[in-house]
Design a protein around this motif. Structure first.
Motif, short mmCIF file in Angstrom:
data_model
loop_
_atom_site.label_atom_id
_atom_site.label_comp_id
_atom_site.label_asym_id
_atom_site.label_seq_id
_atom_site.Cartn_x
_atom_site.Cartn_y
_atom_site.Cartn_z
N GLY A 195 76.74 -13.15 38.45
CA GLY A 195 77.57 -13.95 38.63
C GLY A 195 78.90 -13.91 37.72
N ARG A 196 78.87 -13.10 36.70
CA ARG A 196 79.68 -12.83 35.80
C ARG A 196 80.45 -11.71 35.68
N GLU A 197 81.68 -11.58 35.22
CA GLU A 197 82.43 -10.30 35.38
C GLU A 197 82.39 -9.89 33.56
N ARG A 198 82.13 -8.69 33.32
CA ARG A 198 82.00 -8.06 31.99
C ARG A 198 82.40 -6.68 31.80
N VAL A 199 82.72 -6.24 30.62
CA VAL A 199 83.14 -4.95 30.49
C VAL A 199 81.86 -4.04 30.11
N ARG A 200 81.86 -2.71 30.96
CA ARG A 200 80.67 -1.97 30.66
C ARG A 200 81.14 -0.54 30.44
N GLY A 201 80.45 0.25 29.86
CA GLY A 201 80.69 1.62 29.51
C GLY A 201 79.92 2.65 30.39
N PHE A 202 80.79 3.67 30.57
CA PHE A 202 80.21 4.66 31.47
C PHE A 202 80.50 6.00 30.95
N LEU A 203 79.44 7.08 31.24
CA LEU A 203 79.76 8.38 30.72
C LEU A 203 80.12 9.13 31.93
N VAL A 204 81.29 9.55 31.67
CA VAL A 204 81.71 10.30 32.80
C VAL A 204 82.32 11.60 32.46
N PRO A 205 81.61 12.78 33.08
CA PRO A 205 81.89 14.25 32.75
C PRO A 205 83.43 14.36 33.29
N THR A 206 84.31 14.88 32.52
CA THR A 206 85.68 15.21 32.77
C THR A 206 85.74 15.98 33.91
N SER A 207 84.88 16.84 34.38
CA SER A 207 84.87 17.47 35.41
C SER A 207 84.84 16.83 36.97
N THR A 208 84.45 15.62 36.71
CA THR A 208 84.11 14.88 37.88
C THR A 208 85.36 14.58 38.90
N PRO A 209 85.50 14.78 40.03
CA PRO A 209 86.51 14.49 40.81
C PRO A 209 87.18 13.35 40.73
N GLY A 210 88.45 13.23 40.71
CA GLY A 210 89.08 12.08 40.62
C GLY A 210 89.53 11.58 39.16
N PHE A 211 88.98 12.31 38.15
CA PHE A 211 89.16 12.24 36.76
C PHE A 211 90.41 13.13 36.53
N ARG A 212 91.56 12.83 36.01
CA ARG A 212 92.63 13.31 35.69
C ARG A 212 93.28 13.06 34.12
N ASN A 246 73.94 -3.53 25.16
CA ASN A 246 75.27 -4.22 24.74
C ASN A 246 76.40 -4.39 25.56
N PRO A 247 76.31 -5.02 26.92
CA PRO A 247 77.41 -5.10 27.67
C PRO A 247 78.45 -5.96 27.19
N GLY A 248 79.61 -5.91 27.67
CA GLY A 248 80.62 -6.77 27.28
C GLY A 248 81.55 -6.19 26.08
N LEU A 249 82.66 -6.81 25.78
CA LEU A 249 83.74 -6.18 24.69
C LEU A 249 82.96 -5.90 23.44
N ARG A 250 81.89 -6.48 23.19
CA ARG A 250 81.07 -5.97 21.77
C ARG A 250 80.80 -4.60 21.74
N ALA A 254 82.41 -2.89 18.53
CA ALA A 254 81.37 -2.10 17.51
C ALA A 254 81.76 -0.69 17.18
N CYS A 255 82.31 0.18 18.31
CA CYS A 255 82.79 1.59 17.88
C CYS A 255 83.95 1.58 17.33
N LEU A 256 84.83 0.61 17.47
CA LEU A 256 86.17 0.49 16.89
C LEU A 256 86.14 0.26 15.33
N ASP A 257 85.23 -0.78 15.19
CA ASP A 257 84.99 -0.94 13.69
C ASP A 257 84.61 0.33 12.72
N GLU A 258 83.72 1.18 13.41
CA GLU A 258 83.21 2.39 12.91
C GLU A 258 84.52 3.31 12.69
#
Length: 401
Positions: A195-212, A246-250, A254-258
């Motif tokens: 029931g919550r909205e959160r930010v998640r990360g996805f690994l998307v090959p750039t050859s995937t249709p719809g990615f430009r 680690n779902p969410g903006l954390r 964490a990567c931005l701090d690196e």
């Protein structure tokens, strides 16, 4: 090398910081400096002038162990935080755009997979990214959500055994040359499962249709790098494309701090290069019958630059020691990024004045550094954002909204 020897051989090392490094740290610094001198410095002015990202440099950096340098396993070098920082200082002493590539690849894309990915995702991507065989990008910033990533509009919706991603990203480094994009998207409430909205990360090959990905041109900064607009139009990826941990903006933070940690070192490297260029020029350029370096006003400028460089290097080294000890805090990273980029810009601009009219040509690096550092000042958190991070730490009050 003793502190006195370091000072004699390098007058810009005012505080004998070289003596504070271990033999391994100095060896890493010297190895990367030699690589940069051989493969970057001879060409970087032309890359900048022609707005060319040198793809041929990627395997060279990979073979040298600079991609994901601070990560353990999966073909990564597993070096210390200080060694990684020293390497970033050497790369950015040549050009911020080249350091940006190393940072996006290693501190953002590879770190996201290493920190938040599944074992299968790590095995699939990290070894190839460490060698430069595969390039990654980190798609977080949006046209209307730069400093406020919580305001992102990109959405991912579960559809059976797949995810469908729609949205837009902007200023995404390497997107047009990347093989995989780490795309951050909001998951709708039903798909979040609780029931919550959160930010998640996805690994998307750039050859995937719809990615430009469309390079943003023309630019006045980071011209030897590539930044893009990214359109995500019904991009469909399998269910296991999601980063499971680690779902969410954390996750992205964490990567931005690196990346911000590397910027603190990189900016110090750019500042050092500007000082060295200005000092060498002032020693050989004669006016009124004597070198510029013999004039009081020039010496005052050189001293102020040397002090700024020393302070930046001390701060970066202190952050590195804290990071290696496992004690580095996010607000300390903000202090390093804010202070060192600001100092580097001041040094670059002052160095240009010593170079006079010749300083506006690409024969000399300070004005190119100054242009690049305007981007470095803005990405991974603006001055204003890092000021508010530090303000929150000092007062306990968040003033972001």
């Amino acid at each position: 090398m003793t502190g006195d020897e370091a000072t004699r051989t390098d007058p810009t090392d005012l505080l004998a910081l070289d003596a504070q490094l271990s033999d391994d740290e100095r060896a890493t610094r010297d190895r990367v400096r030699a690589l940069v001198d051989a493969h970057v410095r001879p060409h970087v002015a032309r890359w900048f002038a022609d707005a060319v990202f040198p793809r041929e440099l990627v395997p060279v950096l990979g073979e040298a162990g600079l991609l994901g340098m601070h990560l353990e396993g999966y073909g990564c070098a597993g070096r210390s935080a200080v060694e990684y920082g020293l390497a970033m200082a050497e790369v950015e002493a040549a050009d911020s755009g080249i350091r940006t590539f190393v940072s996006v690849q290693g501190s953002l894309a590879m770190s996201a997979i290493a920190k938040h990915g599944s074992e299968e995702q790590k095995q699939h991507w990290l070894p190839r990214m460490a060698t430069g065989e595969a390039i990654g990008c980190f798609a977080l910033t949006e046209p209307t959500a730069g400093s406020d990533p919580a305001g992102m509009r990109t959405r991912a919706v579960r559809d059976g055994d797949t995810w469908v991603i729609d949205g837009a990203k902007r200023w995404i480094g390497l997107a047009s040359v990347a093989d995989v994009a780490v795309v951050w998207a909001k998951v709708t409430e039903d798909d979040a499962g609780d029931g919550r909205e959160r930010v998640r990360g996805f690994l998307v090959p750039t050859s995937t249709p719809g990615f430009r990905a469309t390079p943003i041109e023309p630019k006045l900064s980071l011209r030897a790098s590539v930044q893009c607009d990214v359109a995500l139009d019904g991009v469909r990826v399998p269910a296991d494309a999601i980063l499971p941990h680690n779902p969410g903006l954390r996750g992205p933070f964490a990567c931005l701090d690196e990346a911000r940690y590397g910027i603190a070192w990189g900016a110090a490297g750019a500042a050092r290069d500007c000082l060295e260029v200005a000092l060498a020029y002032a020693q050989q350029r004669e006016q009124f019958g004597r070198p510029l370096a013999a004039f009081q006003l020039t010496q005052a400028k050189l001293v102020e630059m040397a002090l700024e460089v020393s302070r930046a290097q001390l701060l970066a080294l202190h952050l590195g020691r804290l990071k290696d000890a496992g004690r580095l805090e996010p607000h300390q990273v903000s202090a390093g990024k804010l202070s060192n980029v600001r100092a580097a810009l001041d040094v670059a601009r002052t160095a240009r004045t010593i170079l006079g009219g010749n300083g506006v040509t690409l024969e000399h690096s300070p004005m190119r550094h100054a242009a690049n550092l305007e981007s470095v000042r803005t990405y991974e958190g603006t001055d204003e954002v890092h000021t508010l991070v530090l303000g929150r730490h000092l007062t306990g009050h968040a003033a972001f909204r």
